[in-house]
Design a protein around this motif. Sequence first.
Motif, PDB file in Angstrom:
ATOM      1  N   MET A   1     -72.514 -15.204  14.050  1.00  0.00           N
ATOM      2  CA  MET A   1     -71.458 -14.450  14.710  1.00  0.00           C
ATOM      3  C   MET A   1     -71.797 -12.958  14.728  1.00  0.00           C
ATOM      4  SD  MET A   1     -67.779 -15.863  13.406  1.00  0.00           S
ATOM      5  CE  MET A   1     -67.278 -17.559  13.691  1.00  0.00           C
ATOM      6  N   SER A   2     -71.317 -12.287  15.763  1.00  0.00           N
ATOM      7  CA  SER A   2     -71.451 -10.836  15.812  1.00  0.00           C
ATOM      8  C   SER A   2     -70.464 -10.201  14.844  1.00  0.00           C
ATOM      9  CB  SER A   2     -71.159 -10.330  17.227  1.00  0.00           C
ATOM     10  OG  SER A   2     -69.787 -10.527  17.535  1.00  0.00           O
ATOM     11  N   GLU A   3     -70.649  -8.921  14.543  1.00  0.00           N
ATOM     12  CA  GLU A   3     -69.709  -8.249  13.657  1.00  0.00           C
ATOM     13  C   GLU A   3     -68.305  -8.268  14.237  1.00  0.00           C
ATOM     14  OE1 GLU A   3     -68.776  -3.824  11.855  1.00  0.00           O
ATOM     15  OE2 GLU A   3     -70.880  -4.397  12.106  1.00  0.00           O
ATOM     16  N   ARG A   4     -68.204  -8.099  15.549  1.00  0.00           N
ATOM     17  CA  ARG A   4     -66.887  -8.130  16.187  1.00  0.00           C
ATOM     18  C   ARG A   4     -66.212  -9.489  15.985  1.00  0.00           C
ATOM     19  NH1 ARG A   4     -62.890  -4.809  17.180  1.00  0.00           N
ATOM     20  NH2 ARG A   4     -61.270  -6.117  18.070  1.00  0.00           N
ATOM     21  N   GLU A   5     -66.967 -10.546  16.170  1.00  0.00           N
ATOM     22  CA  GLU A   5     -66.421 -11.892  15.984  1.00  0.00           C
ATOM     23  C   GLU A   5     -66.000 -12.123  14.534  1.00  0.00           C
ATOM     24  OE1 GLU A   5     -68.727 -14.564  19.351  1.00  0.00           O
ATOM     25  OE2 GLU A   5     -69.845 -13.891  17.580  1.00  0.00           O
ATOM     26  N   LEU A   6     -66.784 -11.593  13.590  1.00  0.00           N
ATOM     27  CA  LEU A   6     -66.433 -11.739  12.179  1.00  0.00           C
ATOM     28  C   LEU A   6     -65.137 -10.996  11.857  1.00  0.00           C
ATOM     29  CD1 LEU A   6     -69.946 -11.346  10.528  1.00  0.00           C
ATOM     30  CD2 LEU A   6     -68.584 -13.443  10.643  1.00  0.00           C
ATOM     31  N   ARG A   7     -64.977  -9.810  12.423  1.00  0.00           N
ATOM     32  CA  ARG A   7     -63.747  -9.046  12.210  1.00  0.00           C
ATOM     33  C   ARG A   7     -62.533  -9.816  12.736  1.00  0.00           C
ATOM     34  NH1 ARG A   7     -63.992  -3.466  11.268  1.00  0.00           N
ATOM     35  NH2 ARG A   7     -66.105  -2.675  10.914  1.00  0.00           N
ATOM     36  N   GLU A   8     -62.680 -10.383  13.909  1.00  0.00           N
ATOM     37  CA  GLU A   8     -61.573 -11.132  14.506  1.00  0.00           C
ATOM     38  C   GLU A   8     -61.282 -12.402  13.706  1.00  0.00           C
ATOM     39  OE1 GLU A   8     -62.775 -11.620  18.555  1.00  0.00           O
ATOM     40  OE2 GLU A   8     -62.259  -9.540  19.097  1.00  0.00           O
ATOM     41  N   ARG A   9     -62.328 -13.048  13.185  1.00  0.00           N
ATOM     42  CA  ARG A   9     -62.124 -14.244  12.378  1.00  0.00           C
ATOM     43  C   ARG A   9     -61.426 -13.891  11.059  1.00  0.00           C
ATOM     44  NH1 ARG A   9     -64.483 -19.288  12.407  1.00  0.00           N
ATOM     45  NH2 ARG A   9     -64.486 -18.900  14.650  1.00  0.00           N
ATOM     46  N   MET A  10     -61.758 -12.743  10.473  1.00  0.00           N
ATOM     47  CA  MET A  10     -61.077 -12.307   9.252  1.00  0.00           C
ATOM     48  C   MET A  10     -59.587 -12.104   9.512  1.00  0.00           C
ATOM     49  SD  MET A  10     -63.861  -9.638   7.612  1.00  0.00           S
ATOM     50  CE  MET A  10     -62.838  -9.170   6.206  1.00  0.00           C
ATOM     51  N   ALA A  11     -59.253 -11.480  10.640  1.00  0.00           N
ATOM     52  CA  ALA A  11     -57.845 -11.266  10.979  1.00  0.00           C
ATOM     53  C   ALA A  11     -57.141 -12.603  11.220  1.00  0.00           C
ATOM     54  CB  ALA A  11     -57.732 -10.360  12.193  1.00  0.00           C
ATOM     55  N   GLN A  12     -57.821 -13.508  11.892  1.00  0.00           N
ATOM     56  CA  GLN A  12     -57.252 -14.834  12.176  1.00  0.00           C
ATOM     57  C   GLN A  12     -56.990 -15.605  10.883  1.00  0.00           C
ATOM     58  OE1 GLN A  12     -59.997 -17.870  13.681  1.00  0.00           O
ATOM     59  NE2 GLN A  12     -58.512 -18.322  15.297  1.00  0.00           N
ATOM     60  N   GLN A  13     -57.982 -15.655  10.006  1.00  0.00           N
ATOM     61  CA  GLN A  13     -57.822 -16.388   8.753  1.00  0.00           C
ATOM     62  C   GLN A  13     -56.821 -15.695   7.829  1.00  0.00           C
ATOM     63  OE1 GLN A  13     -58.483 -19.279   8.133  1.00  0.00           O
ATOM     64  NE2 GLN A  13     -60.537 -19.947   8.677  1.00  0.00           N
ATOM     65  N   GLY A  14     -56.816 -14.377   7.814  1.00  0.00           N
ATOM     66  CA  GLY A  14     -55.834 -13.654   7.016  1.00  0.00           C
ATOM     67  C   GLY A  14     -54.413 -13.990   7.438  1.00  0.00           C
ATOM     68  N   ARG A  15     -54.187 -14.028   8.732  1.00  0.00           N
ATOM     69  CA  ARG A  15     -52.854 -14.376   9.244  1.00  0.00           C
ATOM     70  C   ARG A  15     -52.474 -15.800   8.845  1.00  0.00           C
ATOM     71  NH1 ARG A  15     -53.772 -12.825  13.847  1.00  0.00           N
ATOM     72  NH2 ARG A  15     -54.354 -14.773  14.865  1.00  0.00           N
ATOM     73  N   SER A  16     -53.428 -16.721   8.946  1.00  0.00           N
ATOM     74  CA  SER A  16     -53.172 -18.109   8.576  1.00  0.00           C
ATOM     75  C   SER A  16     -52.827 -18.226   7.090  1.00  0.00           C
ATOM     76  CB  SER A  16     -54.393 -18.972   8.902  1.00  0.00           C
ATOM     77  OG  SER A  16     -54.217 -20.299   8.459  1.00  0.00           O
ATOM     78  N   ILE A  17     -53.591 -17.542   6.244  1.00  0.00           N
ATOM     79  CA  ILE A  17     -53.341 -17.552   4.795  1.00  0.00           C
ATOM     80  C   ILE A  17     -51.944 -17.024   4.493  1.00  0.00           C
ATOM     81  CG2 ILE A  17     -53.975 -16.342   2.652  1.00  0.00           C
ATOM     82  CD1 ILE A  17     -56.922 -16.563   3.626  1.00  0.00           C
ATOM     83  N   TYR A  18     -51.581 -15.923   5.143  1.00  0.00           N
ATOM     84  CA  TYR A  18     -50.290 -15.285   4.880  1.00  0.00           C
ATOM     85  C   TYR A  18     -49.128 -16.136   5.378  1.00  0.00           C
ATOM     86  CZ  TYR A  18     -46.584 -11.791   4.953  1.00  0.00           C
ATOM     87  OH  TYR A  18     -45.402 -11.123   4.760  1.00  0.00           O
ATOM     88  N   GLU A  19     -49.256 -16.653   6.593  1.00  0.00           N
ATOM     89  CA  GLU A  19     -48.150 -17.401   7.191  1.00  0.00           C
ATOM     90  C   GLU A  19     -47.865 -18.705   6.457  1.00  0.00           C
ATOM     91  OE1 GLU A  19     -49.228 -17.750  11.306  1.00  0.00           O
ATOM     92  OE2 GLU A  19     -48.499 -15.730  11.795  1.00  0.00           O
ATOM     93  N   ARG A  20     -48.863 -19.226   5.747  1.00  0.00           N
ATOM     94  CA  ARG A  20     -48.660 -20.456   4.981  1.00  0.00           C
ATOM     95  C   ARG A  20     -48.281 -20.186   3.526  1.00  0.00           C
ATOM     96  NH1 ARG A  20     -53.460 -23.261   4.923  1.00  0.00           N
ATOM     97  NH2 ARG A  20     -54.546 -21.445   5.709  1.00  0.00           N
ATOM     98  N   GLY A  21     -48.000 -18.918   3.225  1.00  0.00           N
ATOM     99  CA  GLY A  21     -47.478 -18.567   1.908  1.00  0.00           C
ATOM    100  C   GLY A  21     -48.492 -18.618   0.789  1.00  0.00           C
ATOM    101  N   LEU A  22     -49.787 -18.528   1.111  1.00  0.00           N
ATOM    102  CA  LEU A  22     -50.806 -18.567   0.072  1.00  0.00           C
ATOM    103  C   LEU A  22     -50.972 -17.220  -0.632  1.00  0.00           C
ATOM    104  CD1 LEU A  22     -53.462 -20.802   1.829  1.00  0.00           C
ATOM    105  CD2 LEU A  22     -52.089 -21.398  -0.167  1.00  0.00           C
ATOM    106  N   THR A  23     -50.448 -16.175  -0.045  1.00  0.00           N
ATOM    107  CA  THR A  23     -50.424 -14.872  -0.702  1.00  0.00           C
ATOM    108  C   THR A  23     -49.294 -14.075  -0.082  1.00  0.00           C
ATOM    109  OG1 THR A  23     -51.943 -13.229  -1.662  1.00  0.00           O
ATOM    110  CG2 THR A  23     -51.982 -13.471   0.736  1.00  0.00           C
ATOM    111  N   ALA A  24     -48.773 -13.097  -0.793  1.00  0.00           N
ATOM    112  CA  ALA A  24     -47.578 -12.388  -0.336  1.00  0.00           C
ATOM    113  C   ALA A  24     -47.800 -10.880  -0.309  1.00  0.00           C
ATOM    114  CB  ALA A  24     -46.414 -12.716  -1.264  1.00  0.00           C
TER     115      ALA A  24
END
Length: 204
Positions: A1-24
Motif C-alpha cells: 500500500m502507498s502511504e496515503r492508503e495506509l493513512r486511510e486504512r488507519m482512519a478506517q480501522q480506528g473508526r471501526s475499533i471505536y464504534e464497536r466499543g473496543l476503546t473509549a
Amino acid sequence: MSERELRERMAQQGRSIYERGLTAGSSGNISVRLPDGVLVTPTNSCLGRLDPDEISRLDSVGNLLSGKPPSKESFLHLAYYNARSQEQAVVHLHSTWSVAVSCLADIDPANAIPPITAYFVMRVGKLPLVPYFPPGDEELADAVGRAAKSSRGALLANHGPVIGAIDLDQAVYAIEELEETAKLFLMLRGLPTRYLTDAQVADL
C-alpha cells in the motif's frame, strides 16, 4: 500500500475499533511501519475521528516529520518494532475485558490468558504480563521490547493489551480475538474449565 492508503486504512480501522466499543474517548493508539519510519495516531486523538492527513509520521527513532504530535505512547510502538522486524502494524487499546484481566492479582505473568480456543492460540499465542508503569514512562518501552522478543502480544498491567502483526488488518483481528478471549476467561473463572493441552497448542 502507498502511504496515503495506509493513512486511510488507519482512519478506517480506528473508526471501526471505536464504534464497536473496543476503546473509549482518546484512549488507545495504532501504528503502521514504513520503510523509513512509522505512522502513528496523534496524541489526545479519538480513534473514531482520525483525519488521515493529521496522523503523525515519525522517523525510525521517533522524531516527528509531519502531522500532529504523536501519541505519548509512540515509544512503545517503536520498541515493539525494534524487537520484531517482521511485524508491520501495532495496536494498543484500553479494551475493557483485557484491562480487567490485566488487573487480576493471580494471573500467570508468563502467560496471562491460558489457551482457551484455537483462534486465540493462532492469533495471539502466549501473552506475557508486562509490569505496571505510569502512562508515558519510557521504561515501559524497554519492558514491551523484552516481551515482544518472545511473543507478538503482551498485556500491560493495569493498562491494556498491545499486539502486532504483518499488517494493520491482522493486528486488529488479533486484538479483537484477545479481547473476546479475555471476556471468556473472566466468564469461566471459578468454573471447571478445559483448556487446550500443550500437544494441541503445539499442533496449532
